[in-house]
Design a protein around this motif. Structure first.
Motif, PDB file in Angstrom:
ATOM      1  N   UNK A  47      -6.702-108.642 -15.395  1.00 13.21           N
ATOM      2  CA  UNK A  47      -7.813-109.013 -15.578  1.00 13.21           C
ATOM      3  C   UNK A  47      -8.716-108.305 -14.364  1.00 13.21           C
ATOM      4  N   UNK A  48      -8.079-108.675 -13.180  1.00 13.60           N
ATOM      5  CA  UNK A  48      -8.965-108.122 -11.942  1.00 13.60           C
ATOM      6  C   UNK A  48      -8.919-106.514 -11.983  1.00 13.60           C
ATOM      7  N   UNK A  49      -7.750-105.726 -12.280  1.00 16.04           N
ATOM      8  CA  UNK A  49      -7.840-104.331 -12.533  1.00 16.04           C
ATOM      9  C   UNK A  49      -8.860-103.843 -13.363  1.00 16.04           C
ATOM     10  N   UNK A  50      -8.664-104.601 -14.563  1.00 23.10           N
ATOM     11  CA  UNK A  50     -10.092-104.111 -15.391  1.00 23.10           C
ATOM     12  C   UNK A  50     -11.448-104.435 -15.067  1.00 23.10           C
ATOM     13  N   UNK A  51     -11.684-105.467 -14.201  1.00 24.92           N
ATOM     14  CA  UNK A  51     -12.803-105.717 -13.681  1.00 24.92           C
ATOM     15  C   UNK A  51     -13.278-104.589 -12.599  1.00 24.92           C
ATOM     16  N   UNK A  52     -12.273-104.241 -11.838  1.00 20.25           N
ATOM     17  CA  UNK A  52     -12.593-103.090 -10.893  1.00 20.25           C
ATOM     18  C   UNK A  52     -12.723-101.970 -11.607  1.00 20.25           C
ATOM     19  N   UNK A  53     -12.070-101.585 -12.849  1.00 18.33           N
ATOM     20  CA  UNK A  53     -12.392-100.348 -13.396  1.00 18.33           C
ATOM     21  C   UNK A  53     -13.694-100.455 -13.764  1.00 18.33           C
ATOM     22  N   UNK A  54     -14.013-101.431 -14.513  1.00 15.36           N
ATOM     23  CA  UNK A  54     -15.473-101.610 -14.991  1.00 15.36           C
ATOM     24  C   UNK A  54     -16.548-101.581 -13.833  1.00 15.36           C
ATOM     25  N   UNK A  55     -16.312-101.935 -12.808  1.00 22.33           N
ATOM     26  CA  UNK A  55     -17.177-101.978 -11.592  1.00 22.33           C
ATOM     27  C   UNK A  55     -17.222-100.346 -11.282  1.00 22.33           C
ATOM     28  N   UNK A  56     -16.167 -99.752 -11.024  1.00 20.73           N
ATOM     29  CA  UNK A  56     -16.231 -98.578 -10.625  1.00 20.73           C
ATOM     30  C   UNK A  56     -16.884 -97.675 -11.607  1.00 20.73           C
ATOM     31  N   UNK A  57     -16.714 -98.058 -13.083  1.00 17.71           N
ATOM     32  CA  UNK A  57     -17.188 -97.117 -14.129  1.00 17.71           C
ATOM     33  C   UNK A  57     -18.624 -97.249 -14.063  1.00 17.71           C
ATOM     34  N   UNK A  58     -19.283 -98.354 -13.765  1.00 16.47           N
ATOM     35  CA  UNK A  58     -20.678 -98.661 -13.788  1.00 16.47           C
ATOM     36  C   UNK A  58     -21.446 -98.503 -12.706  1.00 16.47           C
ATOM     37  N   UNK A  59     -20.712 -98.329 -11.536  1.00 13.80           N
ATOM     38  CA  UNK A  59     -21.471 -98.070 -10.158  1.00 13.80           C
ATOM     39  C   UNK A  59     -22.407 -96.893 -10.292  1.00 13.80           C
ATOM     40  N   UNK A  60     -23.516 -96.742  -9.632  1.00 12.56           N
ATOM     41  CA  UNK A  60     -24.246 -95.669  -9.453  1.00 12.56           C
ATOM     42  C   UNK A  60     -23.519 -94.735  -8.624  1.00 12.56           C
ATOM     43  N   UNK A  61     -23.844 -93.468  -8.897  1.00 17.29           N
ATOM     44  CA  UNK A  61     -23.115 -92.505  -8.084  1.00 17.29           C
ATOM     45  C   UNK A  61     -23.465 -92.471  -6.388  1.00 17.29           C
ATOM     46  N   UNK A  62     -22.571 -92.277  -5.762  1.00 21.47           N
ATOM     47  CA  UNK A  62     -22.858 -92.070  -4.286  1.00 21.47           C
ATOM     48  C   UNK A  62     -23.707 -90.706  -4.177  1.00 21.47           C
ATOM     49  N   UNK A  63     -24.532 -90.819  -3.295  1.00 23.41           N
ATOM     50  CA  UNK A  63     -25.317 -89.580  -2.838  1.00 23.41           C
ATOM     51  C   UNK A  63     -25.206 -89.542  -1.552  1.00 23.41           C
ATOM     52  N   UNK A  64     -24.478 -88.242  -0.968  1.00 21.26           N
ATOM     53  CA  UNK A  64     -24.384 -87.876   0.486  1.00 21.26           C
ATOM     54  C   UNK A  64     -25.717 -87.407   0.976  1.00 21.26           C
ATOM     55  N   UNK A  65     -26.259 -87.962   2.050  1.00 24.45           N
ATOM     56  CA  UNK A  65     -27.471 -87.027   2.597  1.00 24.45           C
ATOM     57  C   UNK A  65     -27.056 -86.540   3.822  1.00 24.45           C
ATOM     58  N   UNK A  66     -28.039 -85.595   4.124  1.00 24.84           N
ATOM     59  CA  UNK A  66     -27.618 -85.039   5.633  1.00 24.84           C
ATOM     60  C   UNK A  66     -28.672 -85.115   6.513  1.00 24.84           C
ATOM     61  N   UNK A  67     -28.248 -85.829   7.667  1.00 24.61           N
ATOM     62  CA  UNK A  67     -29.434 -85.841   8.746  1.00 24.61           C
ATOM     63  C   UNK A  67     -30.336 -84.515   9.098  1.00 24.61           C
ATOM     64  N   UNK A  68     -31.228 -84.494   9.629  1.00 26.60           N
ATOM     65  CA  UNK A  68     -32.023 -83.519   9.571  1.00 26.60           C
ATOM     66  C   UNK A  68     -31.481 -82.266  10.445  1.00 26.60           C
ATOM     67  N   UNK A  69     -30.763 -82.693  11.331  1.00 29.01           N
ATOM     68  CA  UNK A  69     -30.009 -81.777  12.423  1.00 29.01           C
ATOM     69  C   UNK A  69     -29.159 -80.906  11.550  1.00 29.01           C
ATOM     70  N   UNK A  70     -28.074 -81.508  10.930  1.00 24.96           N
ATOM     71  CA  UNK A  70     -27.214 -81.052   9.952  1.00 24.96           C
ATOM     72  C   UNK A  70     -27.827 -79.997   8.866  1.00 24.96           C
ATOM     73  N   UNK A  71     -28.922 -80.453   8.477  1.00 32.84           N
ATOM     74  CA  UNK A  71     -29.777 -79.720   7.346  1.00 32.84           C
ATOM     75  C   UNK A  71     -30.156 -78.426   8.095  1.00 32.84           C
ATOM     76  N   UNK A  72     -30.699 -78.388   9.501  1.00 30.87           N
ATOM     77  CA  UNK A  72     -31.159 -77.386   9.778  1.00 30.87           C
ATOM     78  C   UNK A  72     -30.096 -76.264  10.150  1.00 30.87           C
ATOM     79  N   UNK A  73     -29.031 -76.644  10.455  1.00 31.87           N
ATOM     80  CA  UNK A  73     -27.837 -75.780  10.558  1.00 31.87           C
ATOM     81  C   UNK A  73     -27.536 -75.052   9.485  1.00 31.87           C
ATOM     82  N   UNK A  74     -27.837 -75.557   8.295  1.00 32.65           N
ATOM     83  CA  UNK A  74     -27.227 -75.248   6.815  1.00 32.65           C
ATOM     84  C   UNK A  74     -28.409 -73.993   6.441  1.00 32.65           C
TER      85      UNK A  74
END
Length: 86
Positions: A58-85
């Motif tokens: 039950x716990x494993x299936x609940x975790x799988x459901x939470x993972x499947x329905x979690x919003x996608x993670x978005x990685x943001x860059x700080x302005x200093x990293x963005x300037x280097x790109x």
């Protein structure tokens, strides 16, 4: 089965019957997850929890459901990293 267990808490047949129902609900929830029917999976997991209580599956299936329905993670860059790109 619950009515029997209310009268006879140690009734092995009633305990086995409830366990089978719980396993069937978990099987159905697993299939719903695979078909991306997340609301159905959520309902089935809630029912399984009420029938059989907590279990590793039950716990494993609940975790799988939470993972499947979690919003996608978005990685943001700080302005200093963005300037280097640039």
């Amino acid at each position: 089965y619950r009515a029997v267990l209310a009268l006879e808490p140690d009734n092995a047949a009633a305990k086995t019957g409830l366990a089978r129902i719980g396993e069937r609900l978990l099987d159905d929830a697993d299939q719903a997850l695979r078909r991306e029917q997340f609301d159905m999976a959520r309902r089935l997991l809630a029912q399984a929890s009420g029938v059989g209580g907590p279990s590793p599956r039950l716990r494993a299936l609940e975790e799988a459901l939470a993972s499947a329905t979690a919003p996608p993670m978005v990685q943001t860059l700080d302005p200093a990293s963005s300037a280097r790109l640039e």
